[in-house]
Design a protein around this motif. Sequence first.
Motif, PDB file in Angstrom:
ATOM      1  N   ALA A  63       0.690  -1.049   0.087  1.00 22.49           N
ATOM      2  CA  ALA A  63       0.266   0.254   0.203  1.00 22.49           C
ATOM      3  C   ALA A  63       0.942   1.228  -0.226  1.00 22.49           C
ATOM      4  CB  ALA A  63      -0.272  -0.011   1.097  1.00 22.49           C
ATOM      5  N   ALA A  64       1.853   1.304   0.609  1.00 20.05           N
ATOM      6  CA  ALA A  64       3.045   2.226   0.697  1.00 20.05           C
ATOM      7  C   ALA A  64       3.564   2.997  -0.638  1.00 20.05           C
ATOM      8  CB  ALA A  64       4.394   1.582   1.489  1.00 20.05           C
ATOM      9  N   LEU A  65       3.430   1.485  -1.526  1.00 22.06           N
ATOM     10  CA  LEU A  65       4.244   1.685  -2.407  1.00 22.06           C
ATOM     11  C   LEU A  65       4.071   3.071  -3.633  1.00 22.06           C
ATOM     12  CD1 LEU A  65       4.239  -1.849  -4.046  1.00 22.06           C
ATOM     13  CD2 LEU A  65       6.481  -0.404  -3.318  1.00 22.06           C
ATOM     14  N   PRO A  66       5.086   3.838  -4.655  1.00 21.58           N
ATOM     15  CA  PRO A  66       4.234   5.067  -5.252  1.00 21.58           C
ATOM     16  C   PRO A  66       3.657   4.392  -6.263  1.00 21.58           C
ATOM     17  CG  PRO A  66       6.504   5.098  -5.613  1.00 21.58           C
ATOM     18  CD  PRO A  66       6.443   3.295  -4.176  1.00 21.58           C
ATOM     19  N   GLU A  67       4.119   3.648  -7.242  1.00 25.44           N
ATOM     20  CA  GLU A  67       3.638   3.113  -7.836  1.00 25.44           C
ATOM     21  C   GLU A  67       2.466   1.555  -7.314  1.00 25.44           C
ATOM     22  OE1 GLU A  67       3.753   2.744 -12.840  1.00 25.44           O
ATOM     23  OE2 GLU A  67       5.158   3.953 -11.517  1.00 25.44           O
ATOM     24  N   ARG A  68       1.530   0.956  -7.830  1.00 32.34           N
ATOM     25  CA  ARG A  68       1.080  -0.292  -7.608  1.00 32.34           C
ATOM     26  C   ARG A  68       0.628  -0.973  -9.042  1.00 32.34           C
ATOM     27  NH1 ARG A  68      -2.202  -2.202  -2.171  1.00 32.34           N
ATOM     28  NH2 ARG A  68      -2.259  -3.838  -2.784  1.00 32.34           N
ATOM     29  N   ARG A  69       1.367  -2.079  -8.948  1.00 33.86           N
ATOM     30  CA  ARG A  69       1.627  -3.367 -10.687  1.00 33.86           C
ATOM     31  C   ARG A  69       1.243  -4.202 -10.239  1.00 33.86           C
ATOM     32  NH1 ARG A  69       5.962  -2.463 -14.174  1.00 33.86           N
ATOM     33  NH2 ARG A  69       5.954  -0.089 -13.270  1.00 33.86           N
ATOM     34  N   ALA A  70       0.841  -5.182 -10.727  1.00 32.80           N
ATOM     35  CA  ALA A  70       0.564  -6.971 -10.764  1.00 32.80           C
ATOM     36  C   ALA A  70       1.654  -7.526  -9.681  1.00 32.80           C
ATOM     37  CB  ALA A  70       0.224  -7.499 -11.646  1.00 32.80           C
ATOM     38  N   LEU A  71       2.048  -7.826  -9.147  1.00 37.77           N
ATOM     39  CA  LEU A  71       3.377  -8.736  -7.703  1.00 37.77           C
ATOM     40  C   LEU A  71       4.261  -9.344  -9.017  1.00 37.77           C
ATOM     41  CD1 LEU A  71       4.315  -8.881  -4.634  1.00 37.77           C
ATOM     42  CD2 LEU A  71       2.598 -10.969  -4.909  1.00 37.77           C
ATOM     43  N   ALA A  72       4.348  -9.904  -9.839  1.00 36.68           N
ATOM     44  CA  ALA A  72       3.999 -11.002 -10.208  1.00 36.68           C
ATOM     45  C   ALA A  72       3.859 -10.972 -11.790  1.00 36.68           C
ATOM     46  CB  ALA A  72       4.685 -12.341  -9.927  1.00 36.68           C
ATOM     47  N   GLU A  73       4.763 -11.231 -12.820  1.00 36.70           N
ATOM     48  CA  GLU A  73       4.233 -11.449 -14.288  1.00 36.70           C
ATOM     49  C   GLU A  73       4.509 -13.162 -14.194  1.00 36.70           C
ATOM     50  OE1 GLU A  73       7.761 -10.094 -16.242  1.00 36.70           O
ATOM     51  OE2 GLU A  73       6.795  -8.223 -15.395  1.00 36.70           O
ATOM     52  N   ALA A  74       3.593 -13.588 -15.188  1.00 39.03           N
ATOM     53  CA  ALA A  74       3.030 -14.964 -15.606  1.00 39.03           C
ATOM     54  C   ALA A  74       5.040 -15.787 -15.144  1.00 39.03           C
ATOM     55  CB  ALA A  74       2.663 -15.289 -17.051  1.00 39.03           C
ATOM     56  N   ALA A  75       5.768 -15.181 -16.758  1.00 40.28           N
ATOM     57  CA  ALA A  75       6.867 -15.986 -16.365  1.00 40.28           C
ATOM     58  C   ALA A  75       7.735 -16.591 -14.624  1.00 40.28           C
ATOM     59  CB  ALA A  75       8.032 -15.321 -17.286  1.00 40.28           C
ATOM     60  N   SER A  76       7.180 -15.176 -13.707  1.00 39.88           N
ATOM     61  CA  SER A  76       7.995 -15.410 -12.431  1.00 39.88           C
ATOM     62  C   SER A  76       6.953 -16.943 -11.815  1.00 39.88           C
ATOM     63  CB  SER A  76       8.487 -14.533 -12.162  1.00 39.88           C
ATOM     64  OG  SER A  76       7.191 -13.914 -12.097  1.00 39.88           O
ATOM     65  N   LEU A  77       5.580 -16.354 -12.546  1.00 42.59           N
ATOM     66  CA  LEU A  77       4.929 -17.762 -11.666  1.00 42.59           C
ATOM     67  C   LEU A  77       5.547 -18.611 -11.788  1.00 42.59           C
ATOM     68  CD1 LEU A  77       2.127 -14.940 -11.253  1.00 42.59           C
ATOM     69  CD2 LEU A  77       2.644 -15.802  -9.824  1.00 42.59           C
ATOM     70  N   ARG A  78       4.991 -19.343 -13.105  1.00 36.32           N
ATOM     71  CA  ARG A  78       5.429 -20.085 -13.953  1.00 36.32           C
ATOM     72  C   ARG A  78       6.859 -21.178 -13.340  1.00 36.32           C
ATOM     73  NH1 ARG A  78       3.550 -18.715 -18.697  1.00 36.32           N
ATOM     74  NH2 ARG A  78       5.242 -17.996 -19.761  1.00 36.32           N
ATOM     75  N   ALA A  79       7.814 -20.415 -12.689  1.00 33.18           N
ATOM     76  CA  ALA A  79       9.132 -20.819 -12.716  1.00 33.18           C
ATOM     77  C   ALA A  79       8.635 -20.756 -11.006  1.00 33.18           C
ATOM     78  CB  ALA A  79      10.301 -19.472 -12.733  1.00 33.18           C
ATOM     79  N   ASN A  80       7.810 -20.290 -10.236  1.00 30.79           N
ATOM     80  CA  ASN A  80       7.779 -20.833  -8.672  1.00 30.79           C
ATOM     81  C   ASN A  80       6.526 -20.549  -8.998  1.00 30.79           C
ATOM     82  OD1 ASN A  80       8.111 -20.997  -5.945  1.00 30.79           O
ATOM     83  ND2 ASN A  80       8.899 -19.152  -5.976  1.00 30.79           N
ATOM     84  N   PRO A  81       6.168 -21.585  -8.571  1.00 28.40           N
ATOM     85  CA  PRO A  81       4.502 -21.895  -8.490  1.00 28.40           C
ATOM     86  C   PRO A  81       3.974 -21.968  -6.922  1.00 28.40           C
ATOM     87  CG  PRO A  81       5.129 -23.770 -10.096  1.00 28.40           C
ATOM     88  CD  PRO A  81       6.309 -23.065  -8.995  1.00 28.40           C
ATOM     89  N   HIS A  82       5.100 -21.644  -5.997  1.00 32.54           N
ATOM     90  CA  HIS A  82       4.910 -21.276  -4.992  1.00 32.54           C
ATOM     91  C   HIS A  82       4.363 -20.140  -4.296  1.00 32.54           C
ATOM     92  CE1 HIS A  82       7.188 -25.130  -3.779  1.00 32.54           C
ATOM     93  NE2 HIS A  82       5.620 -25.340  -2.571  1.00 32.54           N
ATOM     94  N   LEU A  83       4.348 -19.234  -5.471  1.00 34.45           N
ATOM     95  CA  LEU A  83       3.615 -18.016  -5.269  1.00 34.45           C
ATOM     96  C   LEU A  83       2.732 -17.318  -5.761  1.00 34.45           C
ATOM     97  CD1 LEU A  83       7.068 -15.714  -6.979  1.00 34.45           C
ATOM     98  CD2 LEU A  83       6.780 -15.638  -5.262  1.00 34.45           C
ATOM     99  N   GLU A  84       1.940 -18.476  -6.102  1.00 29.93           N
ATOM    100  CA  GLU A  84       0.534 -18.719  -7.021  1.00 29.93           C
ATOM    101  C   GLU A  84      -0.688 -18.555  -5.393  1.00 29.93           C
ATOM    102  OE1 GLU A  84      -1.108 -18.301 -10.003  1.00 29.93           O
ATOM    103  OE2 GLU A  84       0.687 -19.239 -11.338  1.00 29.93           O
ATOM    104  N   MET A  85      -1.316 -18.143  -5.462  1.00 28.16           N
ATOM    105  CA  MET A  85      -2.616 -17.678  -4.412  1.00 28.16           C
ATOM    106  C   MET A  85      -2.980 -18.940  -4.407  1.00 28.16           C
ATOM    107  SD  MET A  85      -4.372 -14.979  -2.782  1.00 28.16           S
ATOM    108  CE  MET A  85      -5.894 -14.850  -2.364  1.00 28.16           C
ATOM    109  N   HIS A  86      -3.426 -20.159  -6.105  1.00 30.36           N
ATOM    110  CA  HIS A  86      -4.013 -20.946  -5.793  1.00 30.36           C
ATOM    111  C   HIS A  86      -3.103 -21.271  -5.325  1.00 30.36           C
ATOM    112  CE1 HIS A  86      -1.502 -21.700  -9.890  1.00 30.36           C
ATOM    113  NE2 HIS A  86      -2.362 -23.020  -9.444  1.00 30.36           N
ATOM    114  N   THR A  87      -1.942 -21.572  -4.962  1.00 35.38           N
ATOM    115  CA  THR A  87      -0.548 -22.936  -4.091  1.00 35.38           C
ATOM    116  C   THR A  87      -0.956 -22.565  -2.824  1.00 35.38           C
ATOM    117  OG1 THR A  87       0.452 -22.844  -6.399  1.00 35.38           O
ATOM    118  CG2 THR A  87       1.592 -23.522  -4.656  1.00 35.38           C
ATOM    119  N   ARG A  88      -1.287 -21.327  -2.862  1.00 36.04           N
ATOM    120  CA  ARG A  88      -0.414 -21.332  -1.481  1.00 36.04           C
ATOM    121  C   ARG A  88      -2.099 -20.699  -0.412  1.00 36.04           C
ATOM    122  NH1 ARG A  88       3.125 -16.010  -0.382  1.00 36.04           N
ATOM    123  NH2 ARG A  88       4.820 -17.456  -1.704  1.00 36.04           N
ATOM    124  N   GLY A  89      -2.883 -20.868  -0.962  1.00 35.36           N
ATOM    125  CA  GLY A  89      -4.418 -21.133  -0.236  1.00 35.36           C
ATOM    126  C   GLY A  89      -5.004 -18.873   0.208  1.00 35.36           C
ATOM    127  N   GLY A  90      -6.508 -18.996   0.188  1.00 34.32           N
ATOM    128  CA  GLY A  90      -6.935 -18.159  -0.344  1.00 34.32           C
ATOM    129  C   GLY A  90      -6.997 -17.511   1.037  1.00 34.32           C
TER     130      GLY A  90
END
Length: 341
Positions: A314-341
């Motif tokens: 919330a404190a970031l001056p400019e806010r965009r999506a946290l991670a791009e699709a490529a980095s999520l593919r490289a590390n699926p643990h970053l995914e909401m559907h992997t770590r649970g909402g």
Amino acid sequence: MPPVADTFGRPLRNLRLSVTDRCNLRCSYCMPEEEYVWLPKPNVLTFEEVARTVAAFTALGVDELRLTGGEPLLRADLPVLVRMLAAPRRLREIAMTTNGVLLADHAVALRAAGVDRLTVSLDTLRPATFRLLSRRDDLPRVFAGIEAARAAGFTGLKLDTVVIDGVNDDEVPALLDYARGIGAEIRFIEYMDVGGATHWSPERVVSRARLLEQLRAAHGTVHALPRTDSAPAERFALRDGTTFGIIASVTKPFCSTCDRSRLTADGMWFTCLYATHGEDLRALLRSGADDAALCERIREVWRGRRDRGAEVRAALPERRALAEAASLRANPHLEMHTRGG
Ligand code: SAM
Ligand code: SF4
Ligand code: SF4
């Protein structure tokens, strides 16, 4: 064992247990991509491993467990796991969050096994919007699931709605009416920039302020209810006593009272929804560590916890999506559907 607190004094109380990373929907705010990298099957914890890990957490103060996913009802024999988790009677509550698609088939067995409360995610009452949001045609099955849950005796049913500008924001009053009609409490959730939400942008967030404005316009006076616990939802009531919640993770983060952590289906433990690193409890379990060693590791990690991910975002001056699709593919643990909402 004495209860464990983190560096800000927040206790370890609430564990979200993801029982699978698989899902039968493809919600645009969670799984918008065409292809996903799944957790390897041999890495998924067995029921015995899950039960041992949960026992370690309860020994350190966890008394609320929420089963989640992916879609938790895709995990085979889930009621067997629920029975194993409920048996030691150390948990005050076992809850589950589900998209409801398979609920009609499982509600009775889950209730009998020991699930105390259900939250069903429901973003729309319109079949066309459901299709647009989830890329599946299953809204009638979700309604059937909700009915089955009520018939099975689940009281205190909750509905969770992610509100997205231009998609379902016009349905907020109608969704509240639907919840009231079935005796459920609805919670409106701000669209979050979590891992997986690759299409997120600030313009698509419907803020808490806007939600309240819209609900006042449709339903009249809304008053805030006093907070009674560390739950993420702020609760409100209409004049007729109907209650609802707002989870304002984007515009009004609540990290200061956060007692939640998340365990993935393959045993990675994350102390924040936004954390980039997790603790590999599967490795510890499978290396032959005894229960005392498992507890000690969890205690040590929680004691050092400094996470306040949503506040930092919330404190970031400019806010965009946290991670791009490529980095999520490289590390699926970053995914909401992997770590649970
Ligand atoms: N599949 C189940 C379901 O949808 O109920 C359980 C897992 S899902 C990851 C848990 C919750 O996370 C759902 O209520 C979903 O709406 C929420 N969620 C997923 N992505 C989100 C996002 N970008 N912003 C806010 N909530 C999100
Ligand atoms: Fe939707 Fe839940 Fe599946 Fe994510 S895990 S795609 S929120 S149903
Ligand atoms: Fe808790 Fe992290 Fe969410 Fe803040 S962002 S409420 S610390 S999980």
